[in-house]
Write a protein that holds these residues in place. Structure first.
Motif, PDB file in Angstrom:
ATOM      1  N   ARG A 243       0.822  -1.218   0.000  1.00  0.00           N
ATOM      2  CA  ARG A 243       0.000   0.000   0.000  1.00  0.00           C
ATOM      3  C   ARG A 243       0.854   1.266   0.000  1.00  0.00           C
ATOM      4  O   ARG A 243       0.673   2.139  -0.826  1.00  0.00           O
ATOM      5  CB  ARG A 243      -0.929  -0.015   1.215  1.00  0.00           C
ATOM      6  N   ASP A 244       1.769   1.376   0.955  1.00  0.00           N
ATOM      7  CA  ASP A 244       2.577   2.595   1.076  1.00  0.00           C
ATOM      8  C   ASP A 244       3.805   2.490   0.179  1.00  0.00           C
ATOM      9  O   ASP A 244       4.932   2.332   0.658  1.00  0.00           O
ATOM     10  CB  ASP A 244       2.955   2.868   2.521  1.00  0.00           C
ATOM     11  N   LEU A 245       3.590   2.604  -1.123  1.00  0.00           N
ATOM     12  CA  LEU A 245       4.656   2.429  -2.100  1.00  0.00           C
ATOM     13  C   LEU A 245       5.822   3.373  -1.851  1.00  0.00           C
ATOM     14  O   LEU A 245       6.988   3.000  -2.028  1.00  0.00           O
ATOM     15  CB  LEU A 245       4.101   2.617  -3.514  1.00  0.00           C
ATOM     16  N   GLY A 246       5.538   4.605  -1.433  1.00  0.00           N
ATOM     17  CA  GLY A 246       6.590   5.602  -1.254  1.00  0.00           C
ATOM     18  C   GLY A 246       7.665   5.161  -0.280  1.00  0.00           C
ATOM     19  O   GLY A 246       8.868   5.338  -0.532  1.00  0.00           O
ATOM     20  N   ASN A 247       7.287   4.568   0.844  1.00  0.00           N
ATOM     21  CA  ASN A 247       8.275   4.118   1.818  1.00  0.00           C
ATOM     22  C   ASN A 247       9.090   2.937   1.294  1.00  0.00           C
ATOM     23  O   ASN A 247      10.287   2.828   1.573  1.00  0.00           O
ATOM     24  CB  ASN A 247       7.592   3.735   3.129  1.00  0.00           C
ATOM     25  N   TYR A 248       8.449   2.054   0.543  1.00  0.00           N
ATOM     26  CA  TYR A 248       9.189   0.945  -0.063  1.00  0.00           C
ATOM     27  C   TYR A 248      10.199   1.467  -1.080  1.00  0.00           C
ATOM     28  O   TYR A 248      11.326   0.980  -1.160  1.00  0.00           O
ATOM     29  CB  TYR A 248       8.231  -0.046  -0.714  1.00  0.00           C
ATOM     30  N   GLN A 249       9.806   2.460  -1.856  1.00  0.00           N
ATOM     31  CA  GLN A 249      10.735   3.071  -2.803  1.00  0.00           C
ATOM     32  C   GLN A 249      11.925   3.686  -2.067  1.00  0.00           C
ATOM     33  O   GLN A 249      13.076   3.578  -2.511  1.00  0.00           O
ATOM     34  CB  GLN A 249      10.023   4.130  -3.632  1.00  0.00           C
ATOM     35  N   ALA A 250      11.637   4.334  -0.940  1.00  0.00           N
ATOM     36  CA  ALA A 250      12.709   4.969  -0.170  1.00  0.00           C
ATOM     37  C   ALA A 250      13.679   3.925   0.380  1.00  0.00           C
ATOM     38  O   ALA A 250      14.897   4.126   0.391  1.00  0.00           O
ATOM     39  CB  ALA A 250      12.111   5.797   0.965  1.00  0.00           C
ATOM     40  N   VAL A 251      13.154   2.799   0.851  1.00  0.00           N
ATOM     41  CA  VAL A 251      13.999   1.727   1.378  1.00  0.00           C
ATOM     42  C   VAL A 251      14.866   1.144   0.265  1.00  0.00           C
ATOM     43  O   VAL A 251      16.082   0.945   0.427  1.00  0.00           O
ATOM     44  CB  VAL A 251      13.143   0.638   2.039  1.00  0.00           C
ATOM     45  N   LEU A 252      14.275   0.890  -0.885  1.00  0.00           N
ATOM     46  CA  LEU A 252      15.032   0.347  -2.009  1.00  0.00           C
ATOM     47  C   LEU A 252      16.095   1.330  -2.487  1.00  0.00           C
ATOM     48  O   LEU A 252      17.223   0.939  -2.811  1.00  0.00           O
ATOM     49  CB  LEU A 252      14.081   0.003  -3.155  1.00  0.00           C
ATOM     50  N   SER A 253      15.762   2.605  -2.510  1.00  0.00           N
ATOM     51  CA  SER A 253      16.734   3.631  -2.906  1.00  0.00           C
ATOM     52  C   SER A 253      17.893   3.686  -1.927  1.00  0.00           C
ATOM     53  O   SER A 253      19.051   3.848  -2.328  1.00  0.00           O
ATOM     54  CB  SER A 253      16.049   4.996  -2.995  1.00  0.00           C
ATOM     55  N   ALA A 254      17.598   3.546  -0.626  1.00  0.00           N
ATOM     56  CA  ALA A 254      18.655   3.580   0.383  1.00  0.00           C
ATOM     57  C   ALA A 254      19.618   2.410   0.216  1.00  0.00           C
ATOM     58  O   ALA A 254      20.840   2.570   0.304  1.00  0.00           O
ATOM     59  CB  ALA A 254      18.036   3.566   1.778  1.00  0.00           C
ATOM     60  N   ILE A 255      19.075   1.222  -0.046  1.00  0.00           N
ATOM     61  CA  ILE A 255      19.942   0.057  -0.242  1.00  0.00           C
ATOM     62  C   ILE A 255      20.773   0.231  -1.506  1.00  0.00           C
ATOM     63  O   ILE A 255      21.974  -0.058  -1.521  1.00  0.00           O
ATOM     64  CB  ILE A 255      19.104  -1.230  -0.313  1.00  0.00           C
ATOM     65  N   ALA A 256      20.151   0.725  -2.570  1.00  0.00           N
ATOM     66  CA  ALA A 256      20.881   0.933  -3.824  1.00  0.00           C
ATOM     67  C   ALA A 256      21.991   1.956  -3.657  1.00  0.00           C
ATOM     68  O   ALA A 256      23.025   1.876  -4.340  1.00  0.00           O
ATOM     69  CB  ALA A 256      19.916   1.381  -4.922  1.00  0.00           C
ATOM     70  N   ALA A 257      21.823   2.898  -2.733  1.00  0.00           N
ATOM     71  CA  ALA A 257      22.835   3.924  -2.504  1.00  0.00           C
ATOM     72  C   ALA A 257      23.949   3.458  -1.576  1.00  0.00           C
ATOM     73  O   ALA A 257      24.907   4.214  -1.343  1.00  0.00           O
ATOM     74  CB  ALA A 257      22.181   5.181  -1.935  1.00  0.00           C
ATOM     75  N   GLY A 258      23.826   2.237  -1.028  1.00  0.00           N
ATOM     76  CA  GLY A 258      24.912   1.700  -0.223  1.00  0.00           C
ATOM     77  C   GLY A 258      24.584   1.401   1.216  1.00  0.00           C
ATOM     78  O   GLY A 258      25.414   0.827   1.924  1.00  0.00           O
ATOM     79  N   ALA A 259      23.401   1.764   1.705  1.00  0.00           N
ATOM     80  CA  ALA A 259      23.023   1.414   3.076  1.00  0.00           C
ATOM     81  C   ALA A 259      22.784  -0.087   3.162  1.00  0.00           C
ATOM     82  O   ALA A 259      22.122  -0.661   2.302  1.00  0.00           O
ATOM     83  CB  ALA A 259      21.778   2.188   3.492  1.00  0.00           C
ATOM     84  N   ARG A 260      23.300  -0.714   4.204  1.00  0.00           N
ATOM     85  CA  ARG A 260      23.205  -2.164   4.325  1.00  0.00           C
ATOM     86  C   ARG A 260      22.556  -2.617   5.625  1.00  0.00           C
ATOM     87  O   ARG A 260      21.902  -3.647   5.669  1.00  0.00           O
ATOM     88  CB  ARG A 260      24.607  -2.788   4.231  1.00  0.00           C
ATOM     89  N   GLN A 261      22.761  -1.864   6.706  1.00  0.00           N
ATOM     90  CA  GLN A 261      22.200  -2.230   7.998  1.00  0.00           C
ATOM     91  C   GLN A 261      20.836  -1.576   8.187  1.00  0.00           C
ATOM     92  O   GLN A 261      20.586  -0.473   7.681  1.00  0.00           O
ATOM     93  CB  GLN A 261      23.135  -1.793   9.128  1.00  0.00           C
ATOM     94  N   PRO A 262      19.914  -2.235   8.926  1.00  0.00           N
ATOM     95  CA  PRO A 262      18.571  -1.664   9.106  1.00  0.00           C
ATOM     96  C   PRO A 262      18.568  -0.240   9.626  1.00  0.00           C
ATOM     97  O   PRO A 262      17.773   0.593   9.170  1.00  0.00           O
ATOM     98  CB  PRO A 262      17.916  -2.637  10.093  1.00  0.00           C
ATOM     99  N   THR A 263      19.462   0.064  10.575  1.00  0.00           N
ATOM    100  CA  THR A 263      19.494   1.426  11.111  1.00  0.00           C
ATOM    101  C   THR A 263      19.891   2.432  10.030  1.00  0.00           C
ATOM    102  O   THR A 263      19.267   3.489   9.884  1.00  0.00           O
ATOM    103  CB  THR A 263      20.478   1.512  12.287  1.00  0.00           C
TER     104      THR A 263
END
Length: 483
Positions: A243-263
């Motif tokens: 439902r909340d596509l925007g937050n999923y996009q943000a999470v995927l963008s963060a991982i693609a940018a190099g973030a690896r840990q949940p925090t």
């Protein structure tokens, strides 16, 4: 075309030629060719088959469509009036069982079954009753297929009506690297690695690119089109299940940018709490778009509780899209294509080296292990990371205390002796220090992978230290020939 699906076809044919009725679950995320696989299998089986696809239509309309398919399957030479329907799903399944009691095995594929369940939540229970009382006594091979991986797995769960009745799931996964030779026979090894880094093993994407064009021309033709599949698919694939596509996009963008840990992912995605990232990551892992990884050097009994996990995008195109396309949508909207192309060209080598090339080298280790060509019996392949050291490739055998460490370099010049010495003399002791008893009694082997090969000095050091050297041509040839 159907490429590199021999394993799946063997599994399906094994069930088809079994002595009794079978109920099989087939799952895998979208664009992987599940429907193409099942229809190809059914058409070439020599057996009568029925194919029906679920949708978000109301239950009574789905029942009417299914009824027409069942009636036509039982009366192949007659013409359906278009108005007939069974009174309920139970009656339709009973009629299907009657049709499939004939001597020859019948293949029945219910595609996108989760859609039908969303419209008629009682459908699994009705099917369970029909299976127990009618279908399992027929000559049917019934396949339930769906792209919503999590929901398909829940249909197999211990609390589900069909639990214990279905075999599988048969997971349809992205095609391996060797499939690029079928899609792009005119490309060389470097070009195939690059296109695989962008598209991965998704048949629907691979079919759109052409080896008659350069990689740059393919990108301009397909990725820069505002209405093209490559621009619209990432949002569609995720958005149809959340439902909340925007937050999923943000999470995927963060991982693609190099973030690896949940925090770190939570902070970069702009989420309020780490627990929020945990929920999004769990859902994305279930959907098979994100992968949770652990160092292979974490002991098996500690893996479930280890805090050393990291998250990576499991889909190559999502990695590319959220790294190179989505951040530049404003430039693409202004048709500043040259600017975007330059930025892709500047970063593509590093992108390939840090993602796909390392994964292909790990796959090479697996393929060599399957062929018995490694000095150790591999139990697990991945990477190692800890506070003091990171190694691109690691394979381990805990029982025999054997470890293989390797590095992968996607650079355009030959690698020298210094790189090998760093792995053997500096990184290896640090990795051993993380093992039980600080690695005492362990046998360590080394491998090095390089796009451009190795200098003579590096080759001499490799002979002295028994380091296995693999250049791109060998990697490519072995992966194309691998099982």
């Amino acid at each position: 075309m159907l490429v590199d699906r021999e394993r799946e076809l063997d599994e399906l044919n094994g069930l088809l030629h079994g002595p009794s009725a079978r109920l099989l679950a087939v799952t895998g995320r979208r664009r992987l060719g599940k429907t193409t696989l099942l229809v190809h299998w059914a058409r070439n089986s020599g057996h009568p088959y029925l194919y029906w696809v679920g949708s978000h239509f109301p239950s009574d309309r789905l029942l009417a469509q299914f009824s027409a398919k069942v009636w036509q399957h039982g009366n192949p030479d007659a013409r359906h009036s278009g108005r007939f329907t069974y009174e309920n799903w139970a009656e339709a399944f009973e009629a299907l069982a009657d049709v499939c009691r004939r001597e020859k095995r019948h293949i029945v594929v219910l595609d996108e079954f989760p859609y039908a369940v969303q419209s008629e939540p009682a459908l699994p229970s009705v099917l369970q009753n029909a299976w127990d009382h009618h279908l399992k006594f027929s000559n049917i091979c019934l396949v339930l297929c769906g792209s919503q991986v999590g929901m398909m797995e829940r249909l197999l769960g211990p609390d589900a009506p069909l639990y214990g009745r279905m075999v599988g799931p048969l997971r349809v996964r992205p095609l391996p690297y060797r499939a690029t030779a079928d899609f792009f026979p005119a490309y060389n090894a470097e070009q195939r690695v690059a296109v695989f880094a962008i598209l991965g093993g998704v048949p629907a994407y691979l079919e759109l690119f052409s080896d008659e064009l350069s990689l740059q021309a393919n990108l301009r033709r397909h990725l820069f089109q505002e209405t093209g599949l490559f621009r619209t698919d990432p949002d569609y694939l995720i958005g149809e299940q959340v439902r909340d596509l925007g937050n999923y996009q943000a999470v995927l963008s963060a991982i693609a940018a190099g973030a690896r840990q949940p925090t770190d992912i939570a902070v970069q995605a702009g989420l309020t709490y780490r627990s929020s990232a945990d929920a999004y990551l769990a859902r994305l892992v279930e959907m098979d778009y994100v992968r949770r990884e652990l160092p292979v050097t974490i002991r098996p009994d500690q893996r479930a509780s280890s805090r050393m996990s990291r998250y990576v995008l499991a889909d190559n195109y999502l990695r590319f899209y959220f790294r190179f396309v989505r951040p530049h949508l404003d430039l693409l909207a202004q048709r500043l294509y040259d600017v975007v192309e330059r930025r892709i060209a500047e970063q593509l080598r590093a992108f390939i080296g840090m993602t796909t090339f390392e994964e292909l080298c790990q796959e090479w280790i697996l393929s060599q292990a399957r062929s018995g060509r490694l000095p150790l019996a591999v139990e697990q392949v991945g990477a190692h990371w800890s506070r003091g050291v990171q190694v691109d490739i690691a394979a381990i055998n805990w029982r025999d205390k054997h470890l293989l460490l390797g590095e992968a370099k996607w650079q355009t010049v030959q690698l020298g002796r210094r790189h090998l010495r760093e792995l053997v003399d500096e990184k290896t002791p640090r990795v051993l220090a993380t093992l039980p008893d600080e690695g005492k009694g362990w046998d360590v082997h080394h491998a090095f992978f390089a796009r451009a090969g190795f200098t003579e000095a590096a080759q001499a050091f490799a002979r002295e230290q028994e380091v296995q050297l693999v250049d791109l041509n060998r990697l490519d040839a072995d992966l194309l020939a691998g099982s």
